[in-house]
Write a protein that holds these residues in place. Structure first.
Motif, PDB file in Angstrom:
ATOM      1  N   ALA A 172       0.767  -0.964   0.353  1.00  0.00           N
ATOM      2  CA  ALA A 172       0.375  -0.259  -0.179  1.00  0.00           C
ATOM      3  C   ALA A 172       0.735   1.103   0.103  1.00  0.00           C
ATOM      4  CB  ALA A 172      -0.703   0.565   1.120  1.00  0.00           C
ATOM      5  N   GLU A 173       0.632   2.713  -0.700  1.00  0.00           N
ATOM      6  CA  GLU A 173       1.567   3.394  -1.040  1.00  0.00           C
ATOM      7  C   GLU A 173       1.129   4.021   0.600  1.00  0.00           C
ATOM      8  OE1 GLU A 173      -1.446   2.164  -2.669  1.00  0.00           O
ATOM      9  OE2 GLU A 173      -2.707   4.078  -2.920  1.00  0.00           O
ATOM     10  N   GLU A 174       0.924   3.659   1.586  1.00  0.00           N
ATOM     11  CA  GLU A 174       0.611   4.930   2.537  1.00  0.00           C
ATOM     12  C   GLU A 174       1.317   3.477   3.875  1.00  0.00           C
ATOM     13  OE1 GLU A 174      -2.253   3.142   0.943  1.00  0.00           O
ATOM     14  OE2 GLU A 174      -3.819   4.843   1.274  1.00  0.00           O
ATOM     15  N   GLY A 201       4.335   2.389  -4.950  1.00  0.00           N
ATOM     16  CA  GLY A 201       3.618   3.400  -5.702  1.00  0.00           C
ATOM     17  C   GLY A 201       1.846   2.775  -5.401  1.00  0.00           C
ATOM     18  N   TYR A 202       1.145   3.655  -6.637  1.00  0.00           N
ATOM     19  CA  TYR A 202      -0.220   3.408  -6.081  1.00  0.00           C
ATOM     20  C   TYR A 202      -1.177   2.512  -6.700  1.00  0.00           C
ATOM     21  CZ  TYR A 202       0.063   8.600  -5.368  1.00  0.00           C
ATOM     22  OH  TYR A 202       0.695   9.406  -4.210  1.00  0.00           O
ATOM     23  N   GLY A 203      -1.931   2.676  -6.544  1.00  0.00           N
ATOM     24  CA  GLY A 203      -2.973   1.261  -6.861  1.00  0.00           C
ATOM     25  C   GLY A 203      -2.939   1.661  -7.934  1.00  0.00           C
ATOM     26  N   GLU A 204      -3.289   2.288  -9.003  1.00  0.00           N
ATOM     27  CA  GLU A 204      -4.276   2.157 -10.370  1.00  0.00           C
ATOM     28  C   GLU A 204      -2.879   2.461 -11.077  1.00  0.00           C
ATOM     29  OE1 GLU A 204      -4.115   5.006  -7.468  1.00  0.00           O
ATOM     30  OE2 GLU A 204      -6.369   4.465  -6.795  1.00  0.00           O
ATOM     31  N   THR A 205      -1.835   2.347 -10.823  1.00  0.00           N
ATOM     32  CA  THR A 205      -0.612   2.278 -11.982  1.00  0.00           C
ATOM     33  C   THR A 205      -0.095   1.445 -11.737  1.00  0.00           C
ATOM     34  OG1 THR A 205       0.091   4.313  -9.986  1.00  0.00           O
ATOM     35  CG2 THR A 205      -0.360   5.411 -12.203  1.00  0.00           C
ATOM     36  N   PHE A 221      -5.005 -10.489  -3.502  1.00  0.00           N
ATOM     37  CA  PHE A 221      -5.264  -9.505  -3.134  1.00  0.00           C
ATOM     38  C   PHE A 221      -5.958  -9.641  -1.338  1.00  0.00           C
ATOM     39  CE2 PHE A 221      -8.171  -6.020  -3.100  1.00  0.00           C
ATOM     40  CZ  PHE A 221      -7.901  -4.922  -2.733  1.00  0.00           C
ATOM     41  N   THR A 222      -5.374  -8.297  -0.810  1.00  0.00           N
ATOM     42  CA  THR A 222      -6.033  -7.678   0.782  1.00  0.00           C
ATOM     43  C   THR A 222      -6.528  -6.486   0.176  1.00  0.00           C
ATOM     44  OG1 THR A 222      -5.013  -9.515   1.643  1.00  0.00           O
ATOM     45  CG2 THR A 222      -6.508  -8.157   3.272  1.00  0.00           C
ATOM     46  N   GLY A 223      -7.660  -6.223   1.078  1.00  0.00           N
ATOM     47  CA  GLY A 223      -8.638  -4.505   0.770  1.00  0.00           C
ATOM     48  C   GLY A 223      -9.442  -4.639   0.168  1.00  0.00           C
ATOM     49  N   SER A 224     -10.091  -3.921   0.030  1.00  0.00           N
ATOM     50  CA  SER A 224     -11.276  -3.218  -0.110  1.00  0.00           C
ATOM     51  C   SER A 224     -12.458  -4.092  -1.460  1.00  0.00           C
ATOM     52  CB  SER A 224     -11.548  -1.616  -0.952  1.00  0.00           C
ATOM     53  OG  SER A 224     -11.272  -1.640  -2.303  1.00  0.00           O
ATOM     54  N   VAL A 225     -13.470  -4.443  -0.737  1.00  0.00           N
ATOM     55  CA  VAL A 225     -14.764  -5.068  -1.849  1.00  0.00           C
ATOM     56  C   VAL A 225     -14.266  -4.795  -3.650  1.00  0.00           C
ATOM     57  CG1 VAL A 225     -16.653  -5.511  -2.722  1.00  0.00           C
ATOM     58  CG2 VAL A 225     -16.167  -6.412  -0.336  1.00  0.00           C
ATOM     59  N   VAL A 230     -11.596  -5.727  -9.194  1.00  0.00           N
ATOM     60  CA  VAL A 230     -11.443  -4.623 -10.449  1.00  0.00           C
ATOM     61  C   VAL A 230     -10.468  -5.629 -10.882  1.00  0.00           C
ATOM     62  CG1 VAL A 230      -9.132  -2.971 -11.057  1.00  0.00           C
ATOM     63  CG2 VAL A 230     -11.886  -2.219 -10.182  1.00  0.00           C
ATOM     64  N   ILE A 231      -9.681  -5.756  -9.213  1.00  0.00           N
ATOM     65  CA  ILE A 231      -8.407  -7.674  -9.361  1.00  0.00           C
ATOM     66  C   ILE A 231      -9.229  -8.514  -9.861  1.00  0.00           C
ATOM     67  CG2 ILE A 231      -6.662  -8.642  -8.483  1.00  0.00           C
ATOM     68  CD1 ILE A 231      -6.334  -5.785  -6.958  1.00  0.00           C
ATOM     69  N   SER A 232      -9.750  -8.672 -10.032  1.00  0.00           N
ATOM     70  CA  SER A 232     -10.243 -10.664  -9.930  1.00  0.00           C
ATOM     71  C   SER A 232     -10.792  -9.581 -11.539  1.00  0.00           C
ATOM     72  CB  SER A 232     -12.176 -10.296  -9.239  1.00  0.00           C
ATOM     73  OG  SER A 232     -11.894 -10.820  -7.746  1.00  0.00           O
TER      74      SER A 232
HETATM   75  P1  ADP Z   1      -7.602  -0.204   1.841  1.00  0.00           P
HETATM   76  O1  ADP Z   1      -9.251   0.716   1.672  1.00  0.00           O
HETATM   77  O2  ADP Z   1      -7.585  -0.493   2.635  1.00  0.00           O
HETATM   78  O3  ADP Z   1      -6.932   1.449   1.479  1.00  0.00           O
HETATM   79  P2  ADP Z   1      -7.330  -0.417  -0.870  1.00  0.00           P
HETATM   80  O4  ADP Z   1      -8.102  -1.778  -1.616  1.00  0.00           O
HETATM   81  O5  ADP Z   1      -7.874   0.790  -1.060  1.00  0.00           O
HETATM   82  O6  ADP Z   1      -7.478  -0.681   0.155  1.00  0.00           O
HETATM   83  O7  ADP Z   1      -5.897  -1.038  -1.630  1.00  0.00           O
HETATM   84  C1  ADP Z   1      -5.435  -2.143  -0.918  1.00  0.00           C
HETATM   85  C2  ADP Z   1      -4.363  -2.284  -1.882  1.00  0.00           C
HETATM   86  O8  ADP Z   1      -5.043  -2.387  -3.440  1.00  0.00           O
HETATM   87  C3  ADP Z   1      -3.545  -0.966  -1.698  1.00  0.00           C
HETATM   88  O9  ADP Z   1      -1.878  -1.540  -1.925  1.00  0.00           O
HETATM   89  C4  ADP Z   1      -3.789  -0.624  -3.098  1.00  0.00           C
HETATM   90  O10 ADP Z   1      -2.508   0.522  -3.425  1.00  0.00           O
HETATM   91  C5  ADP Z   1      -3.750  -1.409  -4.508  1.00  0.00           C
HETATM   92  N1  ADP Z   1      -4.973  -1.068  -5.120  1.00  0.00           N
HETATM   93  C6  ADP Z   1      -6.053   0.019  -5.313  1.00  0.00           C
HETATM   94  N2  ADP Z   1      -6.699   0.229  -6.582  1.00  0.00           N
HETATM   95  C7  ADP Z   1      -5.605  -1.067  -6.895  1.00  0.00           C
HETATM   96  C8  ADP Z   1      -6.119  -1.075  -8.847  1.00  0.00           C
HETATM   97  N3  ADP Z   1      -6.950  -0.195  -9.609  1.00  0.00           N
HETATM   98  N4  ADP Z   1      -5.256  -2.019  -9.018  1.00  0.00           N
HETATM   99  C9  ADP Z   1      -4.763  -3.008  -8.451  1.00  0.00           C
HETATM  100  N5  ADP Z   1      -3.622  -2.614  -7.142  1.00  0.00           N
HETATM  101  C10 ADP Z   1      -4.512  -1.824  -6.133  1.00  0.00           C
END
Ligand code: ADP
Length: 475
Positions: A172-174, A201-205, A221-225, A230-232
């Motif tokens: 995560a960028e944070e 770097g950022y998720g979108e890039t 992947f661990t993160g938001s739904v 998007v990743i699925s």
């Molecule tokens: P949170 O809500 O906990 O910030 P996110 O789902 O936004 O969780 O992010 C979790 C991880 O997914 C981070 O490493 C973030 O940079 C990455 N991420 C966010 N958007 C994308 C994307 N479109 N494609 C791939 N990775 C992404």
């Protein structure tokens, strides 16, 4: 200001643009990491592909030995890893120390796990020898969140390396700093350069380039739904398996016969650990009507005594990760003012020792309508919402009444009630008279419903990083 590079093919890589890392305890930047994009992802996947070709032939005991070396180095550097983890996430130091310990344990556990993972023979008929073996995916992609950077890295990188894969991680960028430390430790441990790469770097890039790359054989992947979807899609495009851990709204279900002395400290920790920013946080308290008033009063009393402060002063409750997260949490508090009753907390803390850090009081929202956003959505802050139930059927209905199904806690002294709840509650892990937010290296972990699919941790987590090959030999 620290400026560690990304880590590709065993070397630090810098880019022109950078991403600031902010200390949530102060609101001030204290490091930057490269703003990687498709070019760096390309280099990393290529390095991992080449390294993985030889790694898959390295004998299992040797792979295990190197993983144990990583564990030993994590233990050696536990304090510095914990300090950086606490600083970048805002989590209290003792929690970060524990995270570093668990990180070491993952590498030890999966070193042993891969040594114990055998194939099978299948008795097809007397003239044919049939056996199975475990084959690596090649290069695995790992996208991790900011709440448990070390632990979540370890729970997928350790089994992936153990099974003979190469890895590319986008933290995560944070909170990317401890991932970079881990990649360096892996090289020091003797893991070949190129086998474990970290692209910041950022998720979108950077994240999107990694998940879309055709050289990747498996994604975790661990993160938001939202991002999980998007990743699925990206995984579907390349027809590769993906493990999704997408959070929850996990209930702690407290029956009238529960031992409240035992329950209360655990219920509090289940929501305040890491400021509630835990996928498996015990975020919904479902309490049997007859003990509601007593339990809420006891929780309020504990919440009132919680010490709150900067991560490195090792309080019980640190800040949330970012301004954005603070706004999100306070947005839910606003909803609560209209729809429910704020039984304790609900204020942002700033000024004085809190400075411009992202501090929120521990917050208890009572009498929440189970259908409301407060009870349905993941708040990801130190905010506990409570609703009451009449009997076990009602408790099951409420427990299962969200889109999520990650973890549940059941508090009762009746053994039948306990097992009935284990049977009926839809969740990947059910705890009885205890609650396990995070940790639990040995315990298979993952969600039902929108909490995701696939299992990490435990032996299950190891199998996910390999595919079965069946050999059929006519004698
Ligand atoms: P949170 O809500 O906990 O910030 P996110 O789902 O936004 O969780 O992010 C979790 C991880 O997914 C981070 O490493 C973030 O940079 C990455 N991420 C966010 N958007 C994308 C994307 N479109 N494609 C791939 N990775 C992404």
């Amino acid at each position: 200001m620290q400026q560690p590079g990304a880590f590709i093919n065993g070397e630090r890589v810098h880019t022109e643009a950078n991403v600031e890392v902010i200390d949530p305890s102060t609101g001030q930047p204290f490091a930057t990491t490269p703003d990687c994009g498709p070019a760096e992802v390309e280099q990393a996947v290529e390095a991992a592909t080449i390294a993985a070709r030889s790694w898959r032939s390295v004998a299992v005991p040797e792979r295990a030995r190197l993983l144990r070396n990583i564990a030993a180095l994590v233990e050696r550097d536990r304090e510095s890893l914990a300090q950086i983890e606490a600083r970048q996430t805002g989590k209290p130091l003792k929690q970060a120390r524990r995270d570093a310990e668990i990180t070491a344990r993952y590498f030890d556990f999966y070193a042993s796990g891969v040594e114990m993972l055998y194939g099978s023979t299948i008795p097809l008929n007397n003239d044919t020898l049939v056996y199975t073996s475990w084959e690596p995916h090649g290069v695995t992609g790992h996208i991790t969140p900011w709440n448990y950077p070390l632990q979540i890295l370890a729970r997928s990188i350790a089994p992936s390396l153990a099974m003979g894969n190469g890895c590319v991680l986008k933290p995560a960028e944070e909170a990317p700093l401890t991932a970079l430390m881990m990649a360096e430790l892996a090289v020091e441990a003797g893991i070949p350069a190129g086998l474990f790469n970290v692209v910041t770097g950022y998720g979108e890039t950077a994240g999107a380039a990694l998940t879309q790359h055709r050289g990747i054989g498996h994604l975790s992947f661990t993160g938001s739904v939202e991002v999980g979807k998007v990743i699925s899609h990206a995984a579907a495009e390349n027809v590769i398996p993906v493990t999704m851990e997408l959070g929850g709204k996990s209930p702690n279900i407290v029956f009238a016969d529960a031992d409240l002395d035992r329950a209360v400290p655990v219920l509090v920790n289940a929501i305040l650990q890491n400021a509630g920013q835990t996928c498996s946080a015990g975020a919904r308290l479902l309490v049997e009507e007859s003990i509601h008033d007593e339990l809420v009063a006891r929780l309020r009393e504990v919440f009132a005594g919680v010490d709150i402060g900067p991560a490195l002063t090792d309080p019980t409750l640190g800040p949330v990760i970012s301004q954005q997260q603070l706004d999100r949490v306070m947005g839910y508090v606003e909803i609560a003012k209209d729809e429910a009753s704020i039984s304790y907390g609900g204020e942002r803390l700033s000024g004085g020792s809190y400075g411009s850090g992202y501090f929120v009081q521990p917050t208890l929202i009572d009498q929440v309508d189970p259908a409301s956003r407060l009870a349905q959505e993941e708040i990801f802050g130190p905010v506990l919402v409570t609703s009451t139930f009449k009997d076990a059927d009602d408790a099951v209905r409420l427990a299962n009444g969200t889109d999520y199904g990650l973890v549940a806690g059941v508090w009762t002294t009746n053994v039948s009630t306990a097992h009935r709840m284990i049977r009926d509650v839809v969740a990947g892990q059910v705890f009885v008279n205890t609650y396990g937010a995070s940790g639990g290296v040995e315990l298979p972990f993952g969600g039902f419903k929108r909490s995701g699919h696939g299992r990490e941790k435990g032996f299950e987590g190891l199998r996910g990083f390999a595919q079965v090959k069946t050999a059929v030999v006519a004698l």
